[in-house]
Motif scaffolding. Structure first.
Motif, PDB file in Angstrom:
ATOM      1  N   GLU A   1     -26.505   1.980 -30.758  1.00  0.00           N
ATOM      2  CA  GLU A   1     -25.464   1.692 -30.038  1.00  0.00           C
ATOM      3  C   GLU A   1     -25.132   0.214 -30.768  1.00  0.00           C
ATOM      4  O   GLU A   1     -25.905  -0.542 -31.117  1.00  0.00           O
ATOM      5  CB  GLU A   1     -25.974   1.468 -28.785  1.00  0.00           C
ATOM      6  N   HIS A   2     -23.840  -0.145 -30.793  1.00  0.00           N
ATOM      7  CA  HIS A   2     -23.274  -1.205 -31.397  1.00  0.00           C
ATOM      8  C   HIS A   2     -22.905  -1.893 -30.103  1.00  0.00           C
ATOM      9  O   HIS A   2     -22.662  -1.649 -29.167  1.00  0.00           O
ATOM     10  CB  HIS A   2     -22.175  -0.799 -32.158  1.00  0.00           C
ATOM     11  N   HIS A   3     -22.814  -3.406 -30.291  1.00  0.00           N
ATOM     12  CA  HIS A   3     -22.460  -4.179 -29.162  1.00  0.00           C
ATOM     13  C   HIS A   3     -21.109  -3.863 -28.814  1.00  0.00           C
ATOM     14  O   HIS A   3     -20.620  -4.439 -27.641  1.00  0.00           O
ATOM     15  CB  HIS A   3     -22.774  -5.621 -29.567  1.00  0.00           C
ATOM     16  N   ASP A   4     -20.260  -3.634 -29.683  1.00  0.00           N
ATOM     17  CA  ASP A   4     -18.889  -3.235 -29.322  1.00  0.00           C
ATOM     18  C   ASP A   4     -18.935  -1.655 -28.953  1.00  0.00           C
ATOM     19  O   ASP A   4     -19.144  -0.776 -29.635  1.00  0.00           O
ATOM     20  CB  ASP A   4     -17.910  -3.364 -30.754  1.00  0.00           C
ATOM     21  N   PRO A   5     -18.355  -1.245 -27.781  1.00  0.00           N
ATOM     22  CA  PRO A   5     -18.675  -0.061 -27.278  1.00  0.00           C
ATOM     23  C   PRO A   5     -17.596   0.917 -28.156  1.00  0.00           C
ATOM     24  O   PRO A   5     -17.676   2.270 -27.976  1.00  0.00           O
ATOM     25  CB  PRO A   5     -18.260  -0.171 -25.814  1.00  0.00           C
ATOM     26  N   GLU A   6     -16.708   0.455 -28.798  1.00  0.00           N
ATOM     27  CA  GLU A   6     -15.881   0.985 -29.642  1.00  0.00           C
ATOM     28  C   GLU A   6     -16.329   1.576 -30.886  1.00  0.00           C
ATOM     29  O   GLU A   6     -15.840   2.314 -31.718  1.00  0.00           O
ATOM     30  CB  GLU A   6     -14.440   0.530 -29.951  1.00  0.00           C
ATOM     31  N   LYS A   7     -17.579   0.885 -31.239  1.00  0.00           N
ATOM     32  CA  LYS A   7     -18.176   1.242 -32.462  1.00  0.00           C
ATOM     33  C   LYS A   7     -19.532   2.217 -32.360  1.00  0.00           C
ATOM     34  O   LYS A   7     -20.152   1.861 -31.463  1.00  0.00           O
ATOM     35  CB  LYS A   7     -18.158  -0.001 -33.374  1.00  0.00           C
TER      36      LYS A   7
END
Length: 236
Positions: free
Chosen positions: A194-200
């Motif tokens: 999981e990335h801190h940016d939910p779009e990534k």
């Protein structure tokens, strides 16, 4: 169905025509008779064999004319009404579990050159693997390289299952990731994080010698395949 050949390349095509004539989606048509209804598309596209038990279940459920399915001759359906799709829970066929899974001997470079919509399109399986715990998978593929060592070693064979809902990801698990132009059509086996940016999404090798993560946008992913297991070649 005695003496009828249901292994013809045209069988999947005829199943699709029957399904379309009934106005049903792949899910609506196959869910009553298959545990993994998404395997129906593979059967229709001649990438997965139609087993005898599943053929019988589909024929009985929809009252299909076996001769039409085998030869294309005669009416699609037998006389009499087919069982409605919403008639309640049915006893699901074990064929979805028992149907063998195709093995494609494709190298990463070959996968890279294929349209991301279906990386197995226009490929002929070398053989089929009948290992029941993994028989709900989409395909078997060989592992090349050591970026995923020690999780997967070069020479091993992985079983991949297409992800129906790419919004649901098992973080930390290994996936075969198929991207489009936004990510340079990259096709890779990586652990997803999981990335801190939910779009990534973060793609990470399991081999500690491969330093550095790959970060891509979710919209760059065309298809995801969960790697459900592996076997060594001598087990096949």
């Amino acid at each position: 169905m005695k003496n009828l050949d249901l292994q013809s390349e045209k069988v999947g095509e005829r199943l699709k025509s029957i399904r379309n004539s009934l106005g049903l989606t792949v899910e609506e048509f196959y869910r009553p008779v298959m545990k993994s209804f998404n395997n129906g598309s593979s059967i229709e596209n001649n990438k997965r064999r139609l087993g005898k038990r599943l053929a019988k279940d589909i024929i009985d459920y929809y009252r299909i004319n076996p001769k039409f399915l085998a030869t294309g001759e005669g009416e699609m359906l037998q006389k009499g009404r087919r069982r409605p799709v919403d008639s309640g829970p049915q006893t699901q066929s074990s064929e979805a579990v028992e149907a063998p899974v195709p093995y494609y001997n494709l190298r990463p470079g070959e996968l890279q050159q294929r349209p991301p919509a279906d990386i197995f399109a226009d490929s002929t399986p070398e053989y089929y693997v009948n290992y029941r715990p993994l028989n709900d998978c989409t395909a078997y593929l060989p592992v090349y390289g050591n970026s995923m060592f020690p999780l997967f070693n070069s020479g091993e064979v992985i079983a991949v299952k297409e992800v129906v809902n790419p919004d649901i990801i098992l973080w930390g698990e290994a996936y075969l990731v198929v991207t489009h132009e936004q990510a340079n059509n990259m096709i890779a086996i990586r652990l997803l994080h999981e990335h801190h940016d939910p779009e990534k999404i973060i793609l990470r090798a399991s081999n500690p010698e491969y330093k550095g993560d790959i970060v891509i946008r979710r919209t760059a992913i065309k298809t995801l395949y969960l790697i459900k297991g592996k076997v060594t070649r001598y087990q096949l």
